[in-house]
Design a protein around this motif. Structure first.
Motif, PDB file in Angstrom:
ATOM      1  N   GLU A 227       0.814  -1.222   0.000  1.00 34.74           N
ATOM      2  CA  GLU A 227       0.000   0.000   0.000  1.00 34.74           C
ATOM      3  C   GLU A 227       0.847   1.272   0.000  1.00 34.74           C
ATOM      4  OE1 GLU A 227      -3.299   0.619  -0.446  1.00 34.74           O
ATOM      5  OE2 GLU A 227      -3.318  -1.503  -0.986  1.00 34.74           O
ATOM      6  N   HIS A 228       1.980   1.247   0.704  1.00 36.85           N
ATOM      7  CA  HIS A 228       2.840   2.438   0.718  1.00 36.85           C
ATOM      8  C   HIS A 228       3.360   2.750  -0.680  1.00 36.85           C
ATOM      9  CE1 HIS A 228       3.941   2.693   5.276  1.00 36.85           C
ATOM     10  NE2 HIS A 228       2.666   2.881   5.037  1.00 36.85           N
ATOM     11  N   ARG A 229       3.679   1.715  -1.429  1.00 34.29           N
ATOM     12  CA  ARG A 229       4.182   1.893  -2.791  1.00 34.29           C
ATOM     13  C   ARG A 229       3.088   2.477  -3.695  1.00 34.29           C
ATOM     14  NH1 ARG A 229       8.532  -0.005  -5.663  1.00 34.29           N
ATOM     15  NH2 ARG A 229       8.145  -0.644  -7.814  1.00 34.29           N
ATOM     16  N   ILE A 230       1.901   1.950  -3.573  1.00 31.19           N
ATOM     17  CA  ILE A 230       0.759   2.434  -4.364  1.00 31.19           C
ATOM     18  C   ILE A 230       0.431   3.878  -3.997  1.00 31.19           C
ATOM     19  CG2 ILE A 230      -1.726   2.132  -4.758  1.00 31.19           C
ATOM     20  CD1 ILE A 230      -1.163  -0.945  -4.358  1.00 31.19           C
ATOM     21  N   GLU A 231       0.451   4.180  -2.706  1.00 34.70           N
ATOM     22  CA  GLU A 231       0.155   5.547  -2.246  1.00 34.70           C
ATOM     23  C   GLU A 231       1.230   6.531  -2.719  1.00 34.70           C
ATOM     24  OE1 GLU A 231      -2.112   8.527  -0.186  1.00 34.70           O
ATOM     25  OE2 GLU A 231      -2.541   6.632  -1.183  1.00 34.70           O
ATOM     26  N   ALA A 232       2.492   6.120  -2.704  1.00 30.84           N
ATOM     27  CA  ALA A 232       3.578   6.989  -3.181  1.00 30.84           C
ATOM     28  C   ALA A 232       3.360   7.328  -4.658  1.00 30.84           C
ATOM     29  CB  ALA A 232       4.933   6.323  -2.969  1.00 30.84           C
ATOM     30  N   LEU A 233       2.980   6.337  -5.458  1.00 31.93           N
ATOM     31  CA  LEU A 233       2.715   6.583  -6.880  1.00 31.93           C
ATOM     32  C   LEU A 233       1.513   7.501  -7.080  1.00 31.93           C
ATOM     33  CD1 LEU A 233       3.361   3.093  -8.507  1.00 31.93           C
ATOM     34  CD2 LEU A 233       4.600   5.234  -8.960  1.00 31.93           C
ATOM     35  N   ARG A 234       0.489   7.315  -6.272  1.00 32.98           N
ATOM     36  CA  ARG A 234      -0.718   8.145  -6.369  1.00 32.98           C
ATOM     37  C   ARG A 234      -0.388   9.605  -6.048  1.00 32.98           C
ATOM     38  NH1 ARG A 234      -4.581  10.393  -3.610  1.00 32.98           N
ATOM     39  NH2 ARG A 234      -3.804   9.819  -1.562  1.00 32.98           N
ATOM     40  N   ILE A 235       0.361   9.815  -4.977  1.00 34.54           N
ATOM     41  CA  ILE A 235       0.737  11.183  -4.581  1.00 34.54           C
ATOM     42  C   ILE A 235       1.656  11.800  -5.633  1.00 34.54           C
ATOM     43  CG2 ILE A 235       2.047  12.528  -2.892  1.00 34.54           C
ATOM     44  CD1 ILE A 235       0.855  10.615  -0.739  1.00 34.54           C
ATOM     45  N   ALA A 236       2.585  11.013  -6.147  1.00 36.91           N
ATOM     46  CA  ALA A 236       3.486  11.517  -7.187  1.00 36.91           C
ATOM     47  C   ALA A 236       2.689  11.988  -8.401  1.00 36.91           C
ATOM     48  CB  ALA A 236       4.491  10.436  -7.581  1.00 36.91           C
ATOM     49  N   ASP A 237       1.661  11.241  -8.760  1.00 39.07           N
ATOM     50  CA  ASP A 237       0.818  11.621  -9.893  1.00 39.07           C
ATOM     51  C   ASP A 237       0.122  12.956  -9.624  1.00 39.07           C
ATOM     52  OD1 ASP A 237      -0.415  11.055 -12.476  1.00 39.07           O
ATOM     53  OD2 ASP A 237      -2.263  10.703 -11.330  1.00 39.07           O
ATOM     54  N   ILE A 238      -0.393  13.127  -8.432  1.00 36.28           N
ATOM     55  CA  ILE A 238      -1.073  14.370  -8.062  1.00 36.28           C
ATOM     56  C   ILE A 238      -0.115  15.560  -8.154  1.00 36.28           C
ATOM     57  CG2 ILE A 238      -2.110  15.629  -6.107  1.00 36.28           C
ATOM     58  CD1 ILE A 238      -3.306  12.866  -5.256  1.00 36.28           C
ATOM     59  N   PHE A 239       1.126  15.355  -7.731  1.00 41.24           N
ATOM     60  CA  PHE A 239       2.124  16.422  -7.730  1.00 41.24           C
ATOM     61  C   PHE A 239       2.876  16.548  -9.057  1.00 41.24           C
ATOM     62  CE2 PHE A 239       1.313  16.348  -3.281  1.00 41.24           C
ATOM     63  CZ  PHE A 239       1.732  17.567  -2.784  1.00 41.24           C
TER      64      PHE A 239
ATOM     65  N   PHE B  45       5.575  17.795  -0.986  1.00 46.84           N
ATOM     66  CA  PHE B  45       5.774  16.462  -1.545  1.00 46.84           C
ATOM     67  C   PHE B  45       6.722  15.654  -0.662  1.00 46.84           C
ATOM     68  CE2 PHE B  45       7.988  13.488  -4.424  1.00 46.84           C
ATOM     69  CZ  PHE B  45       6.894  12.767  -4.882  1.00 46.84           C
ATOM     70  N   ILE B  46       7.830  16.249  -0.269  1.00 43.50           N
ATOM     71  CA  ILE B  46       8.799  15.553   0.590  1.00 43.50           C
ATOM     72  C   ILE B  46       8.161  15.176   1.917  1.00 43.50           C
ATOM     73  CG2 ILE B  46      10.954  15.851   1.899  1.00 43.50           C
ATOM     74  CD1 ILE B  46      11.943  17.547  -0.545  1.00 43.50           C
ATOM     75  N   GLY B  47       7.374  16.086   2.489  1.00 43.96           N
ATOM     76  CA  GLY B  47       6.689  15.799   3.755  1.00 43.96           C
ATOM     77  C   GLY B  47       5.756  14.601   3.650  1.00 43.96           C
ATOM     78  N   LEU B  48       5.020  14.522   2.557  1.00 45.72           N
ATOM     79  CA  LEU B  48       4.115  13.391   2.348  1.00 45.72           C
ATOM     80  C   LEU B  48       4.891  12.089   2.149  1.00 45.72           C
ATOM     81  CD1 LEU B  48       1.485  15.129   0.067  1.00 45.72           C
ATOM     82  CD2 LEU B  48       1.119  14.326   2.413  1.00 45.72           C
ATOM     83  N   MET B  49       5.995  12.165   1.431  1.00 43.72           N
ATOM     84  CA  MET B  49       6.805  10.966   1.185  1.00 43.72           C
ATOM     85  C   MET B  49       7.498  10.485   2.461  1.00 43.72           C
ATOM     86  SD  MET B  49       6.336   9.869  -1.779  1.00 43.72           S
ATOM     87  CE  MET B  49       4.993  10.568  -2.701  1.00 43.72           C
ATOM     88  N   ARG B  50       7.731  11.393   3.389  1.00 43.17           N
ATOM     89  CA  ARG B  50       8.354  11.026   4.670  1.00 43.17           C
ATOM     90  C   ARG B  50       7.515   9.956   5.372  1.00 43.17           C
ATOM     91  NH1 ARG B  50      10.019  15.938   5.927  1.00 43.17           N
ATOM     92  NH2 ARG B  50      12.158  15.540   5.353  1.00 43.17           N
ATOM     93  N   GLU B  51       6.203  10.068   5.264  1.00 42.93           N
ATOM     94  CA  GLU B  51       5.294   9.108   5.906  1.00 42.93           C
ATOM     95  C   GLU B  51       5.235   7.771   5.167  1.00 42.93           C
ATOM     96  OE1 GLU B  51       1.435  10.885   6.489  1.00 42.93           O
ATOM     97  OE2 GLU B  51       2.346  12.814   6.968  1.00 42.93           O
ATOM     98  N   LEU B  52       5.735   7.740   3.927  1.00 41.18           N
ATOM     99  CA  LEU B  52       5.615   6.546   3.094  1.00 41.18           C
ATOM    100  C   LEU B  52       6.940   5.822   2.868  1.00 41.18           C
ATOM    101  CD1 LEU B  52       3.160   8.019   0.461  1.00 41.18           C
ATOM    102  CD2 LEU B  52       2.621   6.487   2.362  1.00 41.18           C
ATOM    103  N   GLY B  53       8.013   6.267   3.537  1.00 44.41           N
ATOM    104  CA  GLY B  53       9.288   5.567   3.402  1.00 44.41           C
ATOM    105  C   GLY B  53      10.388   6.376   2.757  1.00 44.41           C
TER     106      GLY B  53
END
Length: 169
Positions: free
Chosen positions: A106-118, A144-152
């Motif tokens: 799920e973290h990998r999927i969420e990282a891709l989803r957020i990357a798409d938004i940004f 973006f970096i702050g959000l990725m901090r929570e995902l690894g």
């Protein structure tokens, strides 16, 4: 007793210089000697003959300190021009960052989803990690970096700010 403190403001300075050895050290030394902080610093050759470079510095200070910095930079011999992009009206500013994120499921999927938004691009991938490239204003990159901090978040590399006045001049 009422004490008025001058508010510190963020300023983006664009400095055009002769491309010669030691100029960056002179400019950085000017900031260091006077206790001015440099938040971001970028340098690039901007001429066909490699004779001129642009240094972009982001700094903070009250208006009188910024004016003092500009005046002192203007006095340096290899400096051609100092422009306070912040004070000169509308300008475009961008920063590039490479952001490495490790994760699975799920973290990998969420990282891709957020990357798409940004609108971050995947520039490298393995089965357990991504390296994203994101470009934009500093606030966007920071968020973006702050959000990725929570995902690894594993590692970040940033270029610093570059800026240019909008319009014809």
């Amino acid at each position: 007793m009422h004490i008025t403190e001058e508010l510190s403001e963020r300023h983006v300075l664009s400095i055009t210089v002769t491309n010669e050895a030691g100029i960056l050290a002179k400019i950085a030394g000017l900031f260091t000697a006077r206790g001015y902080n440099i938040e971001s610093l970028t340098v690039a050759d901007i001429s066909d003959n490699h004779q001129v470079s642009r240094i972009t510095i982001v700094t903070n200070g009250p208006p009188r300190v910024i004016d003092q910095i500009i005046a002192q930079l203007d006095r340096l011999v290899p400096v051609h021009n100092v422009a306070d992009l912040t004070a000169n009206g509308p300008f475009v500013e961008r920063e590039l960052a490479l952001v490495k994120v490790a994760g699975t499921g799920e973290h990998r999927i969420e990282a891709l989803r957020i990357a798409d938004i940004f609108r971050a691009k995947v520039v490298d991938t393995t089965t357990t990690s991504f390296i994203f490239e994101i470009t934009g204003p500093t606030d966007k990159v920071n968020t973006f970096i702050g959000l990725m901090r929570e995902l690894g978040l594993v590692e970040v590399g940033r270029t610093g700010i570059v800026g240019m006045v909008r319009g014809r001049d």
